[in-house]
Design a protein around this motif. Structure first.
Motif, PDB file in Angstrom:
ATOM      1  N   GLY A 230       0.790  -1.224   0.000  1.00  0.00           N
ATOM      2  CA  GLY A 230       0.000   0.000   0.000  1.00  0.00           C
ATOM      3  C   GLY A 230       0.821   1.271   0.000  1.00  0.00           C
ATOM      4  O   GLY A 230       0.284   2.366   0.167  1.00  0.00           O
ATOM      5  N   GLN A 231       2.125   1.155  -0.210  1.00  0.00           N
ATOM      6  CA  GLN A 231       3.015   2.315  -0.152  1.00  0.00           C
ATOM      7  C   GLN A 231       3.081   3.011  -1.510  1.00  0.00           C
ATOM      8  O   GLN A 231       3.237   2.370  -2.546  1.00  0.00           O
ATOM      9  CB  GLN A 231       4.418   1.874   0.256  1.00  0.00           C
ATOM     10  CG  GLN A 231       5.441   3.006   0.272  1.00  0.00           C
ATOM     11  CD  GLN A 231       6.856   2.495   0.503  1.00  0.00           C
ATOM     12  OE1 GLN A 231       7.089   1.287   0.499  1.00  0.00           O
ATOM     13  NE2 GLN A 231       7.787   3.396   0.703  1.00  0.00           N
ATOM     14  N   GLN A 232       2.965   4.341  -1.531  1.00  0.00           N
ATOM     15  CA  GLN A 232       3.138   5.083  -2.776  1.00  0.00           C
ATOM     16  C   GLN A 232       4.604   5.011  -3.188  1.00  0.00           C
ATOM     17  O   GLN A 232       5.507   5.260  -2.380  1.00  0.00           O
ATOM     18  CB  GLN A 232       2.709   6.532  -2.616  1.00  0.00           C
ATOM     19  CG  GLN A 232       2.788   7.318  -3.926  1.00  0.00           C
ATOM     20  CD  GLN A 232       2.321   8.759  -3.777  1.00  0.00           C
ATOM     21  OE1 GLN A 232       1.548   9.073  -2.891  1.00  0.00           O
ATOM     22  NE2 GLN A 232       2.795   9.628  -4.659  1.00  0.00           N
ATOM     23  N   VAL A 233       4.824   4.675  -4.474  1.00  0.00           N
ATOM     24  CA  VAL A 233       6.201   4.474  -4.935  1.00  0.00           C
ATOM     25  C   VAL A 233       6.622   5.468  -6.006  1.00  0.00           C
ATOM     26  O   VAL A 233       7.808   5.568  -6.313  1.00  0.00           O
ATOM     27  CB  VAL A 233       6.395   3.030  -5.452  1.00  0.00           C
ATOM     28  CG1 VAL A 233       6.321   2.041  -4.300  1.00  0.00           C
ATOM     29  CG2 VAL A 233       5.366   2.683  -6.520  1.00  0.00           C
ATOM     30  N   GLY A 234       5.696   6.201  -6.605  1.00  0.00           N
ATOM     31  CA  GLY A 234       6.101   7.188  -7.604  1.00  0.00           C
ATOM     32  C   GLY A 234       5.000   7.461  -8.610  1.00  0.00           C
ATOM     33  O   GLY A 234       3.874   6.966  -8.495  1.00  0.00           O
ATOM     34  N   THR A 235       5.325   8.250  -9.600  1.00  0.00           N
ATOM     35  CA  THR A 235       4.403   8.554 -10.691  1.00  0.00           C
ATOM     36  C   THR A 235       4.973   7.989 -11.980  1.00  0.00           C
ATOM     37  O   THR A 235       6.184   7.827 -12.131  1.00  0.00           O
ATOM     38  CB  THR A 235       4.203  10.071 -10.849  1.00  0.00           C
ATOM     39  OG1 THR A 235       5.478  10.677 -11.132  1.00  0.00           O
ATOM     40  CG2 THR A 235       3.611  10.676  -9.592  1.00  0.00           C
ATOM     41  N   TYR A 236       4.059   7.689 -12.914  1.00  0.00           N
ATOM     42  CA  TYR A 236       4.503   7.134 -14.197  1.00  0.00           C
ATOM     43  C   TYR A 236       3.405   7.312 -15.226  1.00  0.00           C
ATOM     44  O   TYR A 236       2.220   7.235 -14.903  1.00  0.00           O
ATOM     45  CB  TYR A 236       4.825   5.648 -14.069  1.00  0.00           C
ATOM     46  CG  TYR A 236       5.174   4.994 -15.402  1.00  0.00           C
ATOM     47  CD1 TYR A 236       6.412   5.214 -15.997  1.00  0.00           C
ATOM     48  CD2 TYR A 236       4.257   4.189 -16.066  1.00  0.00           C
ATOM     49  CE1 TYR A 236       6.734   4.624 -17.221  1.00  0.00           C
ATOM     50  CE2 TYR A 236       4.566   3.598 -17.287  1.00  0.00           C
ATOM     51  CZ  TYR A 236       5.804   3.824 -17.856  1.00  0.00           C
ATOM     52  OH  TYR A 236       6.120   3.257 -19.064  1.00  0.00           O
TER      53      TYR A 236
END
Length: 646
Positions: A230-236
């Motif tokens: 559930g951790q935000q890891v980035g944008t893409y």
């Protein structure tokens, strides 16, 4: 100083009045009188104080201890604390784990931590997430959880094992080739994001729901062993979705590499590579995008609309009746040139009618197509083409709304030249067919068919605009024929001697939109030298530039039967046109299957050649050429069928 996770009992403090202070993490617990003397072992001056006070301090920290006069043993007392599934503290400390467990009865997902902060027990239960950004709903059993997880984005986590037991409809991961892919739609296109790791799964959160994604937020759904994160890891986002389509494709995208890509995929678009490059050069629209768009809309050029109407971009193919509504194009090359012109002026120019924020696929997706996967599908095809041509994604100029793009060398709408074409005018609602000075005026004034309550579209907008101009109706020009439009129309009809039906028929339309002075009777023979794509009401319609004696102008093609124009068909997708009816003669041009040609005789001559008249599409100059009847044939055009039903 003790770790913050240790609970200190600071109640009932009797600090006293000594010179020195004993404190726990800065909080005074006891004042004592100490003394300083040399340590017998080391000779170092050392502060001494009564051990009894330190023993009391250890008791407050829950540390078990014993002192036998020479040895002092200390053991941290394990305590337990309880928390709800959402992390809220429930209670504690508890002396035993069993006591803490008992306190969590009937609270699915609640858990126990020991005094070191470690989770040592989780009450069975299942968490339903609609998004990693939102708090979950917790259920005691999996059946109830699965029933609650009804949206396509929902997923379920087993709170005891911390594993995802039901995945959302769409998630993302690195495949064995190192590509970042969606389980539902395949490769995302472009290089994988830096956060993507083998074995992990990810979910995307659209930061602007209802609009095309841009810099989508990604969250780690599971680690490599399947544990929920559930951790935000980035944008893409696929870089082809954000490429500025006003810039030319990189140098590696050539007519040859386009045709090789079409051929490798068994596409009848093979042979049109030069047309895509010419459209890029003339109208300033990326050729890789144009080719990928044609492939996406026409199923690699194999769709029924593409085959029957040379329509490779779904132009005018409204969802309700795509085959009949889709526009006919006189050649594949003209369809490509027209699409480039329309896209550049309407969708990529900040002043364009349908421009949305960015001159990219993301921007175009807002108004060009109802399919939310339109931009993604085309971007993946652009990526596949670029891979085949050896062109990296980084070679494409990205849209940032600050870079000045090259201007379009040609701004005028393209025409299809067809000198020598002939036809006959058909019956029409006007009786005598209007001849317009230009097709734009004709498109805005030609009768689109009966308009009445419940109708919608561009034809209704024209009606509303004219009622405002001529009758001061003060209608909203929204294209919806509702009660206000009906009332305004009835009022106009009453004041102009028309039956007040509230229905716009041909008589009412001609009163609102006077017919031009020049008209031609049905049955009139005409010559046609140009064709141009346009509209009548909501329908995409070719307009013909005709001449009949001293009369010349533009007419609606729905009321013209061409008498010597044919479509080229045959066993190939493209056909060379030779300067003479002999093998090895010079090639004047190459036609694509479905292209219009003029011919006095659709049958081959005795020596196996078809005689056709073509035009240089840059200059309009007519040329006589020859097609080998062994591979090509001429097919009569279907009879005109007015799209408006009038």
């Amino acid at each position: 100083q003790v770790p913050s996770r240790m609970k200190a009992d600071l109640s009932n403090l009797q600090i006293g009045t000594g010179r020195d202070v004993i404190a726990i993490n800065g909080t005074a617990v006891k004042r004592v009188n100490s003394l300083v003397a040399a340590d017998p072992a080391s000779g170092v001056l050392t502060t001494y104080m009564p051990i009894w006070y330190l023993m009391n301090l250890l008791d407050r920290l829950g540390i078990q201890h014993t002192w036998n006069g020479s040895q002092w043993e200390m053991t941290a007392q394990v305590q337990f604390f309880t928390y709800a599934a959402n992390g809220a503290s429930l209670g504690g400390p508890y002396a035993t784990l069993d006591q803490a467990k008992s306190a969590l009865a009937n609270q699915p997902g609640a858990y126990v931590k020991d005094s070191s902060g470690q989770v040592v027990y989780t009450q069975g239960g299942y968490a339903v997430y609609n998004s990693p950004q939102q708090a979950p709903q917790v259920f005691a059993n999996l059946t109830a959880a699965n029933q609650a997880a009804h949206s396509s984005q929902s997923y379920v986590v087993d709170l005891a094992s911390h594993k995802v037991v039901k995945f959302p409809q769409t998630y993302y991961y690195l495949n064995s080739s190192g590509q970042f892919v969606s389980n539902s739609s395949g490769w995302m296109g472009g290089p994988a994001p830096s956060f993507a790791q083998p074995g992990e799964r990810y979910v995307a959160v659209d930061p602007d729901p209802g609009n095309s994604p841009h810099a989508v937020l990604f969250y780690r759904l599971t680690t490599a062993d399947g544990t929920y994160s559930g951790q935000q890891v980035g944008t893409y986002e696929n870089p082809f979705r954000t490429a500025d389509l006003r810039f030319p494709a990189p140098a590696g995208i050539t007519a040859a590499t386009l045709d090789q890509w079409f051929q490798a995929n068994g596409s009848p678009l093979q042979g049109l590579g030069a047309s895509f490059l010419r459209a890029q050069q003339q109208y300033g629209v990326n050729a890789a995008y144009l080719a990928a768009h044609a492939v996406w809309e026409s199923a690699w050029g194999k769709s029924a609309i593409a085959q029957a109407k040379n329509n490779y971009f779904g132009y005018g193919a409204y969802d309700a009746d795509p085959m009949n509504a889709a526009g006919m194009f006189p050649s594949a090359d003209y369809a490509i040139q027209f699409e480039a012109w329309a896209v550049r002026n309407n969708y990529l120019d900040p002043n364009g009618l349908f421009f949305y924020q960015w001159p990219s696929l993301d921007g175009m997706n807002e108004h060009y197509a109802t399919d939310p996967n339109w931009a993604q599908g085309i971007s993946v095809l652009m990526a596949e083409l670029s891979q085949a041509a050896g062109v990296p994604a980084s070679a494409y100029v990205q849209s940032n709304n600050t870079t000045s793009a090259p201007s379009s060398p040609v701004t005028s709408e393209p025409v299809f030249w067809c000198p020598g074409a002939t036809g006959t005018l058909l019956a029409n609602p006007y009786v005598n067919l209007p001849v317009w000075s230009d097709p734009g005026t004709g498109a805005d004034q030609m009768y689109p068919g009966v308009l009445q309550s419940g109708d919608s579209g561009y034809g209704v907008k024209l009606l509303q605009r004219q009622l405002n101009a001529q009758a001061g109706a003060h209608l909203s020009v929204d294209g919806a024929f509702g009660p206000m439009t009906q009332q305004a129309l009835q009022a106009y009809q009453q004041t102009h001697g028309l039956a007040p039906t509230g229905v716009c028929d041909i008589q009412t339309w001609r009163s609102l939109f006077p017919t031009p002075a020049v008209t031609l009777a049905p049955g009139t023979a005409v010559t046609v030298d140009q064709m141009r794509q346009g509209l009548v009401g909501d329908y995409v319609t070719l307009w013909y530039h005709i001449q009949a004696g001293a009369v010349s102008g533009w007419v609606d093609s729905q009321y013209v039967a061409l008498t010597n124009v044919y479509r080229v068909t045959g066993s190939a997708s493209s056909f060379p046109v030779y300067a003479a009816p002999v093998a090895g003669a010079a090639v004047l041009t190459t036609l694509h299957s479905g292209d219009f040609v003029v011919s006095a005789n659709p049958a081959p001559t005795n020596n196996g050649w078809l005689v056709v008249q073509i035009a240089n599409q840059q200059t309009g100059q007519a040329q006589t050429g020859y097609l080998a009847a062994s591979t090509a044939s001429l097919q009569a055009l279907p009879a005109p069928a007015p799209a408006s039903g009038s």
